[in-house]
Structure formats: C-alpha cells, structure tokens
Design an enzyme around this catalytic site. Sequence first.
Site, PDB file in Angstrom:
ATOM      1  CG  ASP A 192      64.572  40.377  16.321  1.00 36.82           C
ATOM      2  OD1 ASP A 192      63.856  40.785  17.404  1.00 36.82           O
ATOM      3  OD2 ASP A 192      64.759  41.071  15.551  1.00 36.82           O
ATOM      4  CG  HIS A 262      65.096  43.593  18.882  1.00 39.33           C
ATOM      5  ND1 HIS A 262      63.686  43.396  18.574  1.00 39.33           N
ATOM      6  CD2 HIS A 262      65.259  44.733  18.424  1.00 39.33           C
ATOM      7  CE1 HIS A 262      63.193  44.676  18.064  1.00 39.33           C
ATOM      8  NE2 HIS A 262      64.142  45.664  17.877  1.00 39.33           N
ATOM      9  CD  GLU A 326      63.004  48.928  17.086  1.00 37.22           C
ATOM     10  OE1 GLU A 326      62.255  49.659  16.453  1.00 37.22           O
ATOM     11  OE2 GLU A 326      63.254  47.580  16.932  1.00 37.22           O
TER      12      GLU A 326
HETATM   13  C1  ACM Z   1      65.339  48.413  12.771  1.00 37.27           C
HETATM   14  O1  ACM Z   1      64.604  48.758  12.147  1.00 37.27           O
HETATM   15  N1  ACM Z   1      64.966  48.115  14.109  1.00 37.27           N
HETATM   16  C2  ACM Z   1      66.693  48.573  12.876  1.00 37.27           C
END
Ligand code: ACM
Length: 534
Positions: A192, A262, A326
């Site tokens: 991440d 991410h 995201e």
């Molecule tokens: C997430 O909670 N961004 C998968």
Amino acid sequence: MPNMKKILFATFLLVVTAGGACMGAVKKPAIVPVPQQITCLDRQAVTLTNGARIHLSSNKALRGMAELFIRDAAREEGLQLKIAEKSAGEIQLSIDPTLSAEAYRLEASEQGIEIRGGSPAGVFYGLQTLRQLLAQYGPTLPGMTIEDAPTFAYRGAMLDCCRHFFTIDEIKSFIDILALHKINHFHWHLTDDQGWRLEIRRYPELVKIGSHRTETVLGNNTSVYDGVPCGGYYTQKQAREIVDYAARRFITVIPEIEMPGHASAALAAYPFLGCTGKNYKVQTRWGVFPEVFCAGKESTFDFLQNVLTEVIEVFPSEFIHLGGDECPKESWKTCPACQKRIQDEQLSDEHELQSYFVLRMEKWLHEHGRHLIGWDEILEGGISQSATIMSWRGAAGGIAAARAGNKVIMSPNTHCYLDYYQTRNPQGNEPWGIGGYISVEKAYTLDPYDQLDEAERPYILGVQGNVWTEYIASVAHVQHMLLPRLAALAEVGWSYDRRDLEDFRRRMDIFRHLYELNGYRYAPYFFTPAKQAE
Ligand code: ACM
Ligand code: ZN
C-alpha cells in the site's frame, strides 16, 4: 410402591438423566458458529482425564491437527492428551467420505468422542467445536451428536499489514483466532502507499526503500507527526512459514498486491513505475494518493508480472488479490504514455484504461493457473467473466457482479469493516477507529444474499471481515476490533440460515471464555449492552 416413594424415585431419575443431558438453559451447548443440528443423548459421555488418547485413522493430516488440539487442550483446559499409537482412544478422528468436504459429525457418548469429517478440514472443524464443548462443560461432556457443515465456502478475514506492521508471531496469533471461528481464508494486505511488506528478490528496493516511512501522522490525519521511522517487511521464507502455518489450520492465505492505485511505496522504490518518474515517497498520512502505476509504459507490466512470478511461488492459493480500489486517474490524464495507450487500444477514457490494466494482469494470472480477486472498483470500465469481486462499497457492486455472472465475496463497509467503531458514541473510552459504527448486532445482520434471487445466489462465494490498520498499531487493538465481531461474521458465513441474535448472545457469553483462556482482548460492549446505552 407408595405414591410418595414413586414421586421421589421419578424425581431422582429426572435429576440423574437431566444431569447428563445437554438440554435446558444451563446445559444447552453453546457453539459459535451455531451447528446445523445438535441431538442430546440422555446420559453423560466419557470423561477425559490426563493421559486420554486420540486415535487417528490412517491419514497424515489428522496427526498434525491432533497435535494442535493436544496443545489447545493443555493450554485451555490443563488437560494432557496424547496420540494413541495403536488401538483405540477416548477421542477418535476419521474421514467419512459420505460427508461433504467441510462437514463433520461429532458424537460424545460413553464409548468416547468420535469426530468424522468429510475431509481433514471437516475433522479440524469438529475439533474446534470440541474445544468449545470442553471450555463449556469441562472434561465430562453431556452425551450428544452434532452434525454440521458451513453455508458458504468462503469465510475470510483481512489484516492490513501496510498501515501498521505486524510481526510473524502476531500474524500467527491472528490466524489462530480465525481457526477458532472456522474461518478458512486469510486475506493478507501486503502492499500500500504507506509500506511494501513482501520481499521480492528481483526488486530489492521494494523492501529496502518501500517498507520504511520516515514517520506517521498523529490522530485522524492531523498536521502533527510522530517523528518516528516506521517499517518492516516479510521475507519470502517468513511468508511461506505463514502459508504453512495457516494451511495446517485449513486456512488459505490470499496475498493482496495492490494495483494500479495505492502504489506510493512501490513508486518510491522504483520511480520509473509512475507516470512522471519522480518525486515519490512512502506516504506518512492516510488516504488516497494520486501516485499510481503508469498504465502506458510496458515496463510497468514487466515489473508487475515479475513481482507476481515470485508471489505465486510463495502463495499456492488459487486466488491472488490485485486490489484495484481507489485509483485516482489524474496522472493518467496528463501522461503521454497513458494517453497513447488509450488511443492505441481504442479505449474511451481512463476508466477503460484501468479496465485494460486489470484485464491484462488477470490474463497473466490465468496463464499461470491463478484467478483474480479485485475490489468492486474493477467493475468500472468492464471486467472479464472470470474475475471475482470483493464488494466493499456496500453490497451494490457485489449484487451487480453476481447478476452479471461473476463470483462475489461480500465484504461491505456497512457490516464488515472491523476498523469502524463498535459503539454509537465513541467519545468515551473506546479505542481509536477510523470512524463509522458497526456493532456486533449490525455485523450479525449481514445478508450476503440480499436482493439476489435463487439463480444469482450461487455466485456469492461468501463473506469477509476487514481489519484496516491506519489507527490500529498493536495486536491488542487488532483483537479488540476483531472480537467479537468476527464471531458474528463467522456465524453469517457458517450458519447463514439458522441465525438467532438472542441465542447468539447466550452462546457468546460462554464462548468468550475461550477468548479469555487464550488471552485474547475482546471488545466488551456486546456483553454489556445496558452500560453502552448510558
Ligand atoms: C478499501 O477499503 N479501500 C477496499
Ligand atoms: Zn502513465
């Protein structure tokens, strides 16, 4: 017999039989998740004493789980059991091919305790039930038979080891907790923005640079930082150790390697992976960041495929999670390589570029015998029929995917986000959460089949609880967030159509002693509802 004597005798009989039976409010078995069927016998079963033996039919996997059970019984009950090398034992474990793979049948009678499973996994689940029975009744069980099998094939829990790092021993204790709840998948969030946690031999900078951040923001993304360098990673050898540890508990480890978003930690290590090629860092704040993998350059795909080549050597799971959530598209909009890709591939926009990215990586996984799981954002711009969706932004993505014929794991942030607060008014002394409010009762009401008809239901593989760790830095805090909400989700996954909240309350009051016997920290709110209302 004079009448009075008759009455006395009848009372005596009643007391004797009731004393051994598993009926009545006090004696009723308290198994979590609740089994399919419990039949009480009107007598007590065998008493397990120190030196009692476990006899195994000839199956190698049974010996391993018997050894684990011996350790559990010693720690939890102070009971010293051993494996019977020949002949019979007070506990008998065997495989019964007439049962489905994860099903088991447990019989406690004067002859002993017999557990038969449809596969070794089924026997293992029978032993988890036996742990609960011993914690409830002590070494003399009431006579009973239990027939049990799960509703959903996928019962999962995720731990984010990027926002905060957890040691191999801490991950093992997390896995122990999953096993107690008959959870069979551990989703390991390994990469991440705030840290890359898995050694990749071909790209040593991933852990050398990507696993360290200079400091961490304090509180809820304030402007103050702790000034303390933070890092950690798992060698491939350690990751294999986790895979093996989990497998011995019938838990499959699914690694998550995030893309295309991410990605800050990866870009900090190898800036050529980003659209601009410069100014990347391992993030010290929480949130969603514009630094994502460049979808235009071939070198990005070469890199990710090389990474996955090593990942699939370490993790034998059918599923590999590639994230997909995201992913801001700003950098793609101004990147010549990304724009050229959109043109060359005749894509209509950046959403389709994300879809191109995911489809290409999925194709690679297929060529290597694996299947993709992605968060529900991967639905945007189109997905292949073979992708499995993990629905987190509510259930809508999962419902749409199931209707389109894709497999789905339900993990909606309405019920399954275990980093949310557990009380309505967390200003009190509840430890940090990310926000929101998901009580045990709320988690318990998750309906993975909500809005789906009979034909669509088979696409729902199961359910998963997620522990994101932006605000969770210690294993005690992880356990506080996990327990007892994991028990509620475990019951959704295992016992979907026989849930009963009031009975769950009764059983949890007994089950929680196993948390205490193992030193697990659990949130108290569910057990003290009156206090919470104050
Ligand atoms: C997430 O909670 N961004 C998968
Ligand atoms: Zn680009």
